[in-house]
Design a protein around this motif. Sequence first.
Motif, PDB file in Angstrom:
ATOM      1  N   THR A 182       5.292  -5.347  10.381  1.00 45.70           N
ATOM      2  CA  THR A 182       5.538  -5.107   8.963  1.00 45.70           C
ATOM      3  C   THR A 182       4.263  -5.248   8.155  1.00 45.70           C
ATOM      4  N   ARG A 183       3.491  -6.284   8.458  1.00 45.84           N
ATOM      5  CA  ARG A 183       2.243  -6.518   7.721  1.00 45.84           C
ATOM      6  C   ARG A 183       1.229  -5.402   7.966  1.00 45.84           C
ATOM      7  N   LEU A 184       1.212  -4.842   9.160  1.00 43.68           N
ATOM      8  CA  LEU A 184       0.313  -3.717   9.428  1.00 43.68           C
ATOM      9  C   LEU A 184       0.630  -2.543   8.508  1.00 43.68           C
ATOM     10  N   VAL A 185       1.927  -2.329   8.252  1.00 43.10           N
ATOM     11  CA  VAL A 185       2.307  -1.224   7.371  1.00 43.10           C
ATOM     12  C   VAL A 185       2.019  -1.572   5.914  1.00 43.10           C
ATOM     13  N   THR A 186       2.423  -2.745   5.472  1.00 44.76           N
ATOM     14  CA  THR A 186       2.223  -3.091   4.058  1.00 44.76           C
ATOM     15  C   THR A 186       0.749  -3.229   3.711  1.00 44.76           C
ATOM     16  N   ASP A 187      -0.086  -3.577   4.700  1.00 43.05           N
ATOM     17  CA  ASP A 187      -1.529  -3.685   4.457  1.00 43.05           C
ATOM     18  C   ASP A 187      -2.249  -2.348   4.565  1.00 43.05           C
ATOM     19  N   GLY A 188      -1.511  -1.279   4.876  1.00 47.89           N
ATOM     20  CA  GLY A 188      -2.107   0.039   4.946  1.00 47.89           C
ATOM     21  C   GLY A 188      -2.773   0.376   6.257  1.00 47.89           C
ATOM     22  N   GLN A 189      -2.577  -0.459   7.297  1.00 51.14           N
ATOM     23  CA  GLN A 189      -3.167  -0.172   8.597  1.00 51.14           C
ATOM     24  C   GLN A 189      -2.260   0.696   9.469  1.00 51.14           C
ATOM     25  N   ALA A 190      -1.001   0.824   9.094  1.00 51.06           N
ATOM     26  CA  ALA A 190      -0.042   1.682   9.787  1.00 51.06           C
ATOM     27  C   ALA A 190       0.853   2.325   8.740  1.00 51.06           C
ATOM     28  N   PHE A 213      14.391  -8.188   7.096  1.00 51.09           N
ATOM     29  CA  PHE A 213      13.268  -7.351   6.642  1.00 51.09           C
ATOM     30  C   PHE A 213      13.155  -7.385   5.128  1.00 51.09           C
ATOM     31  N   ALA A 214      14.300  -7.276   4.441  1.00 50.02           N
ATOM     32  CA  ALA A 214      14.271  -7.271   2.982  1.00 50.02           C
ATOM     33  C   ALA A 214      13.655  -8.562   2.443  1.00 50.02           C
ATOM     34  N   LYS A 215      14.026  -9.695   3.046  1.00 51.97           N
ATOM     35  CA  LYS A 215      13.453 -10.959   2.607  1.00 51.97           C
ATOM     36  C   LYS A 215      11.961 -11.018   2.907  1.00 51.97           C
ATOM     37  N   LEU A 216      11.572 -10.568   4.096  1.00 59.05           N
ATOM     38  CA  LEU A 216      10.164 -10.571   4.461  1.00 59.05           C
ATOM     39  C   LEU A 216       9.336  -9.738   3.485  1.00 59.05           C
ATOM     40  N   LEU A 217       9.902  -8.627   3.038  1.00 58.92           N
ATOM     41  CA  LEU A 217       9.200  -7.727   2.129  1.00 58.92           C
ATOM     42  C   LEU A 217       9.384  -8.108   0.668  1.00 58.92           C
ATOM     43  N   LEU A 247      14.262   0.332   2.457  1.00 55.81           N
ATOM     44  CA  LEU A 247      13.117  -0.583   2.390  1.00 55.81           C
ATOM     45  C   LEU A 247      11.875   0.148   1.881  1.00 55.81           C
ATOM     46  N   PRO A 248      10.875  -0.594   1.420  1.00 50.79           N
ATOM     47  CA  PRO A 248       9.648   0.053   0.926  1.00 50.79           C
ATOM     48  C   PRO A 248       8.821   0.704   2.023  1.00 50.79           C
ATOM     49  N   ILE A 249       9.117   0.425   3.298  1.00 49.31           N
ATOM     50  CA  ILE A 249       8.358   1.001   4.399  1.00 49.31           C
ATOM     51  C   ILE A 249       9.324   1.636   5.407  1.00 49.31           C
ATOM     52  N   PRO A 250       8.893   2.646   6.174  1.00 46.73           N
ATOM     53  CA  PRO A 250       9.762   3.230   7.199  1.00 46.73           C
ATOM     54  C   PRO A 250       9.858   2.306   8.420  1.00 46.73           C
ATOM     55  N   VAL A 251      11.097   2.065   8.874  1.00 45.93           N
ATOM     56  CA  VAL A 251      11.346   1.218  10.039  1.00 45.93           C
ATOM     57  C   VAL A 251      12.427   1.883  10.882  1.00 45.93           C
ATOM     58  N   THR A 252      12.143   2.120  12.167  1.00 46.64           N
ATOM     59  CA  THR A 252      13.111   2.763  13.057  1.00 46.64           C
ATOM     60  C   THR A 252      13.214   2.009  14.377  1.00 46.64           C
ATOM     61  N   ALA A 272       4.491   9.882   8.181  1.00 44.29           N
ATOM     62  CA  ALA A 272       3.658  10.896   7.535  1.00 44.29           C
ATOM     63  C   ALA A 272       4.048  11.059   6.069  1.00 44.29           C
ATOM     64  N   SER A 273       5.345  11.058   5.793  1.00 47.05           N
ATOM     65  CA  SER A 273       5.802  11.153   4.398  1.00 47.05           C
ATOM     66  C   SER A 273       5.404   9.926   3.597  1.00 47.05           C
ATOM     67  N   HIS A 274       5.507   8.751   4.239  1.00 43.77           N
ATOM     68  CA  HIS A 274       5.132   7.509   3.565  1.00 43.77           C
ATOM     69  C   HIS A 274       3.655   7.526   3.186  1.00 43.77           C
ATOM     70  N   ARG A 275       2.815   8.014   4.079  1.00 43.57           N
ATOM     71  CA  ARG A 275       1.380   8.070   3.779  1.00 43.57           C
ATOM     72  C   ARG A 275       1.114   8.986   2.591  1.00 43.57           C
ATOM     73  N   VAL A 276       1.797  10.131   2.554  1.00 40.94           N
ATOM     74  CA  VAL A 276       1.620  11.055   1.438  1.00 40.94           C
ATOM     75  C   VAL A 276       2.047  10.394   0.122  1.00 40.94           C
ATOM     76  N   ARG A 277       3.180   9.709   0.149  1.00 39.83           N
ATOM     77  CA  ARG A 277       3.656   9.034  -1.077  1.00 39.83           C
ATOM     78  C   ARG A 277       2.689   7.942  -1.515  1.00 39.83           C
ATOM     79  N   GLN A 278       2.178   7.173  -0.548  1.00 44.60           N
ATOM     80  CA  GLN A 278       1.237   6.112  -0.895  1.00 44.60           C
ATOM     81  C   GLN A 278      -0.038   6.696  -1.480  1.00 44.60           C
ATOM     82  N   GLY A 279      -0.482   7.823  -0.914  1.00 47.52           N
ATOM     83  CA  GLY A 279      -1.677   8.469  -1.443  1.00 47.52           C
ATOM     84  C   GLY A 279      -1.474   9.010  -2.842  1.00 47.52           C
ATOM     85  N   ALA A 280      -0.267   9.533  -3.102  1.00 50.09           N
ATOM     86  CA  ALA A 280       0.024  10.070  -4.423  1.00 50.09           C
ATOM     87  C   ALA A 280       0.100   8.965  -5.466  1.00 50.09           C
ATOM     88  N   GLY A 281       0.479   7.742  -5.012  1.00 49.36           N
ATOM     89  CA  GLY A 281       0.629   6.648  -5.961  1.00 49.36           C
ATOM     90  C   GLY A 281      -0.635   5.854  -6.185  1.00 49.36           C
TER      91      GLY A 281
END
Length: 327
Positions: free
Chosen positions: A96-104, A131-135, A279-284, A317-326
């Motif tokens: 989760t931290r890898l994603v929220t920190d922008g490394q994934a 996950f919701a609590k962690l985030l 959630l704010p990040i994609p998780v599957t 890929a969609s998440h990265r585009v959204r993060q870049g747009a924001g």
Amino acid sequence: MTLPRIALAIGDPAGIGPEIVARLLADPATAAKADIQLISNREALEAGARAAGVPLPVAGERLRFVEWAGQDARFAPSVASADNGRFILDSLTLGTRLVTDGQADALCFAPLNKGAMRMGGMHEEDEMRWFAKLLDYSGPCGEFNVLGPMWTARVTSHVALKEVSSLLTPEGVAGAIRMLSDALRAAGTAQPRIGVCGLNPHNGDNGNYGSEEAEVIEPGIRLAASQGFPALGPYPADTIFVRARRGDLDGIVTMYHDQGQIATKLLGFDIGVTVEGGLPIPVTTPAHGTAYDIVGQGTAQATAMTSAFDLACRMGASHRVRQGAGS
């Protein structure tokens, strides 16, 4: 082309997760889909690769092993314990931290064992709430089940059946429609066709078998439409999946856990995927469990794991585009 970056965790090291992750990584097509950061355990992954009869994954241009404390721990196979529960929670925290920190861009993990997770320190009702609590996320969220092109969401989840009616609200129905619509769009469906289940037999039969359809579900559908998320229904629960199977719907909102789970698992138990939706990040993750009874036998199939990974790539890929747009 810039590939999505996926944090990939082996899930429960005592289950079939290491084997199906080894199978996934042995497929040459996997490396062409993403840059992977693998959160693993050496001994479990070695055993999984041996059982699967595939080469042990090695670091390379598209695969990096994350260095962390859990990589050298040891676990008894097919046993739920506090030790592997803590491993699961720590590995998911790291991913989760890898994603929220922008490394994934997305997190994908192999099956978990909720009993082990509770022994290991999880106090929430399920990993979705964990996950919701962690985030530190307090907005609407819920599990989606994905079976090929068909997605399902539910308004209530892990609660007793006798409590379902009292927990249904128009806002809850609208929230589930909105979350499912957003997730389908993130996965590439530009105009999702969402159908909504009724609660009662025969959709309540005009109030003869219950009034939730008219008093809660229909107002929820209207509310969602007013927010820009149109949906159809409510439809009787015993026919709505027929509509989806023939291609009339992309997603279904059910009212409670088994209303959708029975149908999707009957249609494809070994290929389904769970998305931790909202959630704010994609998780599957694969929709099936840790299968302790077949660990080490070499019979675990990676079909659902591959589907979960592919979906993480699309959503990442969609998440990265959204993060870049924001930014």
